[in-house]
Design an enzyme around this catalytic site. Sequence first.
Site, PDB file in Angstrom:
ATOM      1  CE  LYS A 206      -3.511   2.335   2.737  1.00 29.67           C
ATOM      2  NZ  LYS A 206      -4.488   2.264   3.811  1.00 29.67           N
TER       3      LYS A 206
ATOM      4  CD  GLU B   7      -1.764  -4.241  11.445  1.00 29.51           C
ATOM      5  OE1 GLU B   7      -0.544  -4.446  11.530  1.00 29.51           O
ATOM      6  OE2 GLU B   7      -2.363  -4.192  10.354  1.00 29.51           O
TER       7      GLU B   7
ATOM      8  CE  LYS C 246       5.722  -0.821   9.988  1.00 33.19           C
ATOM      9  NZ  LYS C 246       4.765  -0.239   9.059  1.00 33.19           N
TER      10      LYS C 246
ATOM     11  N   GLY D 142      -4.919  -1.781   4.954  1.00 26.85           N
ATOM     12  CA  GLY D 142      -4.092  -2.894   4.482  1.00 26.85           C
ATOM     13  C   GLY D 142      -4.702  -4.254   4.791  1.00 26.85           C
ATOM     14  NE  ARG D 143      -6.385  -3.603  10.915  1.00 29.12           N
ATOM     15  CZ  ARG D 143      -5.716  -2.457  11.014  1.00 29.12           C
ATOM     16  NH1 ARG D 143      -4.564  -2.315  10.417  1.00 29.12           N
ATOM     17  NH2 ARG D 143      -6.209  -1.445  11.709  1.00 29.12           N
TER      18      ARG D 143
ATOM     19  CD  GLU E  70       9.418  -5.693   7.204  1.00 31.43           C
ATOM     20  OE1 GLU E  70       9.065  -4.664   6.582  1.00 31.43           O
ATOM     21  OE2 GLU E  70       9.328  -5.795   8.440  1.00 31.43           O
TER      22      GLU E  70
ATOM     23  CG  HIS F  43      -4.561 -35.568  16.984  1.00 26.82           C
ATOM     24  ND1 HIS F  43      -4.830 -36.793  17.558  1.00 26.82           N
ATOM     25  CD2 HIS F  43      -5.512 -35.385  16.043  1.00 26.82           C
ATOM     26  CE1 HIS F  43      -5.877 -37.336  16.953  1.00 26.82           C
ATOM     27  NE2 HIS F  43      -6.309 -36.492  16.033  1.00 26.82           N
TER      28      HIS F  43
END
Length: 555
Positions: free
Chosen positions: A219, A366, A515, A280-281, A225, A397
């Site tokens: 965005k 978030e 950040k 973004g999410r 990253e 399990h």
Amino acid sequence: MPLSEETLRGELGGTGALPWAACRLLQAHRSRMATSHMRDLFAADPARAERFSLQVGDVLLDYSKNRVTDETMALLVRLAEEADVAGWRERMFGGEAINNTEGRAVLHVALRNRGNRPVMVDGEDVMPKVNAVIGKMAAFAEQVRSGARRGYSGERITDVVNIGIGGSDLGPQMAVQALAPYRHPQLKVHFISNIDGAHVKEALESLNPATTLFIVASKTFTTQETMTNAHHARSWFLAQAQDDRHIAGHFVAVSTNREAVTAFGIDPANMFEFWDWVGGRYSLWSAIGLSIMLAVGAERFDDLLDGAHAMDAHFRDAPLDRNMPVILALLGVWYNNFFDAESQAILPYDHALRSLPAYLQQADMESNGKSVARDGRAVDYATGPIVWGATGINGQHAFFQLLHQGTRLIPADFIVSVEPHDDLQDHHDLLLANFLAQTEALMRGRTREETQSQTSQFVQHKVFDGNRPSNAILLQKLTPHALGMLIALYEHKIFVQGVIWKLNSYDQWGVELGKQLARRILPELHADAPVDGHDASTNALINRCRHMSRRTAGK
Ligand code: F6P
């Protein structure tokens, strides 16, 4: 006259309580419910399952295995009314800047506004722009999928690599996985998110630059990253392609930041745009979904949008007490704020939905992992829960022991599709049987008498209290449409909870500090002199890393 927040707080017992008048009643009700067991509620009321179930399109929610009665639900709905969920819902759909700290509208619903009802942002209807980008994506996807658009050597594109992180990765990755049965047989889609070089190396290892298309999805187009991985991918590509001019055929960008895309060297003609009113999410419906469209085609992507739109319409129009996202949200608030439940488990009984827990983790945590209300005041009640989970059958399990007999109350959403995509019906029957058995066991438990009739040893260990809440969410089949409905269901659930907790669910200031510090620490890792500008622990760790990496480098 409505009570002031301060008065309410006093009456509700000070800190820890949600500041709504309905909470006084809910607290009293909670005390009365303390000794009730779901097993007895079911025994007393044969219509309970039917009454506490809701079908919307192909999605069925059975919420009868919760610690609720009609009175609980009525009080919770009263809470939603008092918090003005309906008003906030209209503000969101109407394009008001409800993301107040960033001054932005919150309009992921416009991205799937299939009826094209005008949606105004700052006096402009955004639908023509939305539709134009979907059209551009569809044309591009068709060219790649049909083989008309080829790589620089004239070969067909066989691999698409989405480089992104957070919302620019989790949503598309989850959806591409979920819709695996609909994927193009000659096109593989890969995702690179981690800055750890191992990720990009591993992903590129088996790929051929001449047949690989990269989508740089960000965005902001500034995420460290993503940009680092994108630069690596470009060098990897150019090492073989040799000519910068070939970049245009192999790199496209998805972003809101045209300048940064151009600076990276991607032609703006190869940029798919979205807007700052898409969080973004919440962005997989936007151009961020390009990898999904490449995988399943434009028609199926439309089905995904249609599904989300169907849930939007239900959320907007259904009365609060028959409104699936509202009910799911209220149940979450009930456990979060009245039972001190700290987490929420997401348990898909579907291999294709194995990334749903991670996706919902970002969407929920978030959005609602906040301790300051939208008006800037610190909250003194619990907000967003810890969201976690894994495929249910594997979880059985691994961690289900704690769900059944641990000391914590963990509400769990169980999700399954009744119709499988494969023809292994015996596998699917076992899956369904386990899905059903687990929710039954959590609710019923096993009494001392029932345990004793089977065994006399270690009885106290084999007793299950039961009374542990779960929602069962049944899909007919995991189609693009059903997936769209499911994701939108959770998006709106998160919205409703944010309203009740008085939060702005659409900013994320909490991720900024780390950040900034990382940017400061980066050059320090190679500093000549020992670093001393942090706390003693961080200084020592940085210096240890400097020392150890020098040793590796043989300096
Ligand atoms: O750091 C968090 C975050 O900003 C998320 O909200 C977002 O989804 C992710 O990073 C990626 O951001 P972008 O799409 O701008 O690269």
